[in-house]
Design a protein around this motif. Structure first.
Motif, PDB file in Angstrom:
ATOM      1  N   ARG A  21     -29.880 -17.496  -8.431  1.00 25.58           N
ATOM      2  CA  ARG A  21     -28.909 -18.490  -8.877  1.00 25.58           C
ATOM      3  C   ARG A  21     -29.303 -19.888  -8.420  1.00 25.58           C
ATOM      4  O   ARG A  21     -29.155 -20.869  -9.160  1.00 25.58           O
ATOM      5  CB  ARG A  21     -27.512 -18.119  -8.377  1.00 25.58           C
ATOM      6  N   GLU A  22     -29.822 -20.001  -7.187  1.00 23.01           N
ATOM      7  CA  GLU A  22     -30.254 -21.306  -6.680  1.00 23.01           C
ATOM      8  C   GLU A  22     -31.403 -21.865  -7.530  1.00 23.01           C
ATOM      9  O   GLU A  22     -31.415 -23.049  -7.879  1.00 23.01           O
ATOM     10  CB  GLU A  22     -30.707 -21.178  -5.221  1.00 23.01           C
ATOM     11  N   ILE A  23     -32.367 -21.008  -7.848  1.00 21.90           N
ATOM     12  CA  ILE A  23     -33.504 -21.438  -8.638  1.00 21.90           C
ATOM     13  C   ILE A  23     -33.080 -21.896 -10.026  1.00 21.90           C
ATOM     14  O   ILE A  23     -33.474 -22.967 -10.511  1.00 21.90           O
ATOM     15  CB  ILE A  23     -34.549 -20.306  -8.739  1.00 21.90           C
ATOM     16  N   LEU A  24     -32.242 -21.095 -10.673  1.00 24.70           N
ATOM     17  CA  LEU A  24     -31.844 -21.430 -12.032  1.00 24.70           C
ATOM     18  C   LEU A  24     -30.946 -22.653 -12.078  1.00 24.70           C
ATOM     19  O   LEU A  24     -31.059 -23.492 -12.984  1.00 24.70           O
ATOM     20  CB  LEU A  24     -31.175 -20.226 -12.680  1.00 24.70           C
ATOM     21  N   ALA A  25     -30.062 -22.795 -11.087  1.00 26.55           N
ATOM     22  CA  ALA A  25     -29.199 -23.976 -11.044  1.00 26.55           C
ATOM     23  C   ALA A  25     -30.016 -25.244 -10.877  1.00 26.55           C
ATOM     24  O   ALA A  25     -29.748 -26.276 -11.488  1.00 26.55           O
ATOM     25  CB  ALA A  25     -28.180 -23.843  -9.920  1.00 26.55           C
ATOM     26  N   THR A  26     -31.060 -25.157 -10.061  1.00 21.60           N
ATOM     27  CA  THR A  26     -31.905 -26.339  -9.798  1.00 21.60           C
ATOM     28  C   THR A  26     -32.760 -26.696 -11.008  1.00 21.60           C
ATOM     29  O   THR A  26     -32.852 -27.861 -11.400  1.00 21.60           O
ATOM     30  CB  THR A  26     -32.809 -26.085  -8.588  1.00 21.60           C
ATOM     31  N   THR A  27     -33.381 -25.712 -11.601  1.00 18.49           N
ATOM     32  CA  THR A  27     -34.335 -25.989 -12.691  1.00 18.49           C
ATOM     33  C   THR A  27     -33.655 -26.237 -14.022  1.00 18.49           C
ATOM     34  O   THR A  27     -34.298 -26.781 -14.941  1.00 18.49           O
ATOM     35  CB  THR A  27     -35.330 -24.825 -12.834  1.00 18.49           C
ATOM     36  N   ARG A  28     -32.395 -25.882 -14.140  1.00 18.89           N
ATOM     37  CA  ARG A  28     -31.712 -26.100 -15.405  1.00 18.89           C
ATOM     38  C   ARG A  28     -30.811 -27.333 -15.393  1.00 18.89           C
ATOM     39  O   ARG A  28     -30.133 -27.605 -16.365  1.00 18.89           O
ATOM     40  CB  ARG A  28     -30.903 -24.846 -15.792  1.00 18.89           C
ATOM     41  N   THR A  29     -30.813 -28.063 -14.290  1.00 16.75           N
ATOM     42  CA  THR A  29     -30.003 -29.285 -14.224  1.00 16.75           C
ATOM     43  C   THR A  29     -30.845 -30.514 -13.986  1.00 16.75           C
ATOM     44  O   THR A  29     -30.332 -31.621 -13.978  1.00 16.75           O
ATOM     45  CB  THR A  29     -28.941 -29.190 -13.106  1.00 16.75           C
ATOM     46  N   VAL A  30     -32.164 -30.312 -13.761  1.00 15.23           N
ATOM     47  CA  VAL A  30     -33.047 -31.442 -13.508  1.00 15.23           C
ATOM     48  C   VAL A  30     -34.065 -31.521 -14.619  1.00 15.23           C
ATOM     49  O   VAL A  30     -34.715 -30.532 -14.938  1.00 15.23           O
ATOM     50  CB  VAL A  30     -33.779 -31.280 -12.139  1.00 15.23           C
ATOM     51  N   GLU A  31     -34.211 -32.673 -15.217  1.00 13.17           N
ATOM     52  CA  GLU A  31     -35.187 -32.834 -16.293  1.00 13.17           C
ATOM     53  C   GLU A  31     -36.575 -32.869 -15.717  1.00 13.17           C
ATOM     54  O   GLU A  31     -36.829 -33.440 -14.660  1.00 13.17           O
ATOM     55  CB  GLU A  31     -34.905 -34.116 -17.078  1.00 13.17           C
ATOM     56  N   SER A  32     -37.524 -32.261 -16.443  1.00 12.35           N
ATOM     57  CA  SER A  32     -38.906 -32.245 -15.983  1.00 12.35           C
ATOM     58  C   SER A  32     -39.600 -33.555 -16.260  1.00 12.35           C
ATOM     59  O   SER A  32     -40.649 -33.819 -15.718  1.00 12.35           O
ATOM     60  CB  SER A  32     -39.660 -31.101 -16.667  1.00 12.35           C
TER      61      SER A  32
ATOM     62  N   THR B 296     -32.077 -24.011 -22.036  1.00 11.93           N
ATOM     63  CA  THR B 296     -31.769 -25.164 -21.186  1.00 11.93           C
ATOM     64  C   THR B 296     -32.762 -25.353 -20.048  1.00 11.93           C
ATOM     65  O   THR B 296     -32.543 -26.182 -19.173  1.00 11.93           O
ATOM     66  CB  THR B 296     -30.353 -25.033 -20.591  1.00 11.93           C
ATOM     67  N   GLY B 297     -33.837 -24.590 -20.036  1.00 14.03           N
ATOM     68  CA  GLY B 297     -34.816 -24.836 -18.981  1.00 14.03           C
ATOM     69  C   GLY B 297     -35.588 -23.613 -18.539  1.00 14.03           C
ATOM     70  O   GLY B 297     -36.052 -22.829 -19.344  1.00 14.03           O
ATOM     71  N   PHE B 298     -35.683 -23.433 -17.246  1.00 13.24           N
ATOM     72  CA  PHE B 298     -36.573 -22.493 -16.588  1.00 13.24           C
ATOM     73  C   PHE B 298     -36.005 -21.074 -16.605  1.00 13.24           C
ATOM     74  O   PHE B 298     -34.794 -20.869 -16.700  1.00 13.24           O
ATOM     75  CB  PHE B 298     -36.750 -22.959 -15.143  1.00 13.24           C
TER      76      PHE B 298
END
Length: 281
Positions: free
Chosen positions: A270-281, A46-48
């Motif tokens: 957790r902050e990093i993963l929440a941010t990078t996995r909920t915003v499309e690149s 799901t992302g980063f």
């Protein structure tokens, strides 16, 4: 190489010479094969992802930890915070690291399903086997320190033992060497796991001044080899930094200083993963 890498390469080669006086390559090979398997490196669909780093000291920042600090708890906190892997510094002279740190970290991470990666200035496949014997699931290989045959030998040793490799580049010349090597391995399926389990990283630290040069991530991103996950190393300190890396095409970040400086590193993860996995690149 820079003067710093020259010094590290000489010191690393001396460590290999000393280690061979106490354990032959054949004996180490047997011990590596008998070691408990490491958890595989699993990247999120799901992302980063983040490789979280344990380093007790660095030449740029000095000591990160007091002798009384529970560094092993920090390793476990990294895993519980969502780190895909934990990088463990084992270089003793400038980073206060050791293979014993790697052994303990690997043992603590195994039940959590997270691999440890040996981060060091490796110059010989013997050191890849040391990492596997200590329980590690991956190793760092610095492109600038090695010839093509040396890099090939390191990658082959890692592949033989089911380990992932982070190929670290500092500039365009390093990336060109990495691209050429990976292209050959991708064509030559006789090479063990030729194109598998390899990450390619850009370290934005200037080797002369040891300062961070974040612009390097953007400048070099177009030159990263395709089809291998890209890692942003050094200079990622926040969720906003990680989001910028993701938008530049990086798949992971290796984060050390920002996590070592936090009393609650899992929260930053957790902050990093929440941010990078909920915003499309």
């Amino acid at each position: 190489m820079s003067g710093f890498l020259d010094d590290m390469a000489r010191s690393s080669a001396e460590r290999v010479t000393q280690a061979l006086l106490t354990e032959s390559l054949d004996d180490l090979q047997r011990r590596a094969k008998a070691a408990d398997p490491s958890a595989p490196l699993r990247l999120s669909k799901t992302g980063f992802d983040v490789i979280a780093e344990l380093k007790l000291r660095s030449p740029a920042a000095g000591a990160y930890a007091k002798p009384s600090d529970d560094w092993l708890k920090r390793v476990v906190d990294y895993a519980r915070g969502g780190a895909a892997a934990v990088s463990v510094l084992t270089e003793p002279s400038r980073f206060d690291g050791s293979l014993e740190h790697l052994r303990q970290a690997s043992r603590a991470l195994r039940p959590l399903g997270v691999p440890a990666m040996r981060k060091d200035f490796l110059v010989d496949p013997y050191q890849v086997l040391e990492a596997r014997a200590a329980g590690a699931g991956g190793v760092l290989v610095i492109v600038r320190m090695l010839s093509r045959p040396q890099m090939t030998a390191m990658l082959d040793a890692a592949a033989e033992h089911g380990m992932f490799v982070l190929l670290e580049a500092f500039d365009a010349a390093d990336l060109a060497a990495a691209r050429e090597l990976l292209a050959v391995r991708a064509r030559d399926r006789a090479a063990p796991a030729a194109a598998d389990n390899i990450l390619v990283g850009i370290n934005c630290r200037d080797l002369q001044t040891l300062k961070i040069v974040p612009e390097r991530f953007e400048t070099l991103a177009p030159q990263l080899p395709r089809n291998w996950p890209a890692v942003a190393e050094s200079g990622v300190a926040s969720a906003a930094d990680a989001l910028r890396m993701m938008r530049l095409g990086y798949r992971l970040a290796l984060i050390g200083t920002a996590l070592m400086s936090r009393d609650d590193p899992a929260q930053l993860l957790r902050e990093i993963l929440a941010t990078t996995r909920t915003v499309e690149s």
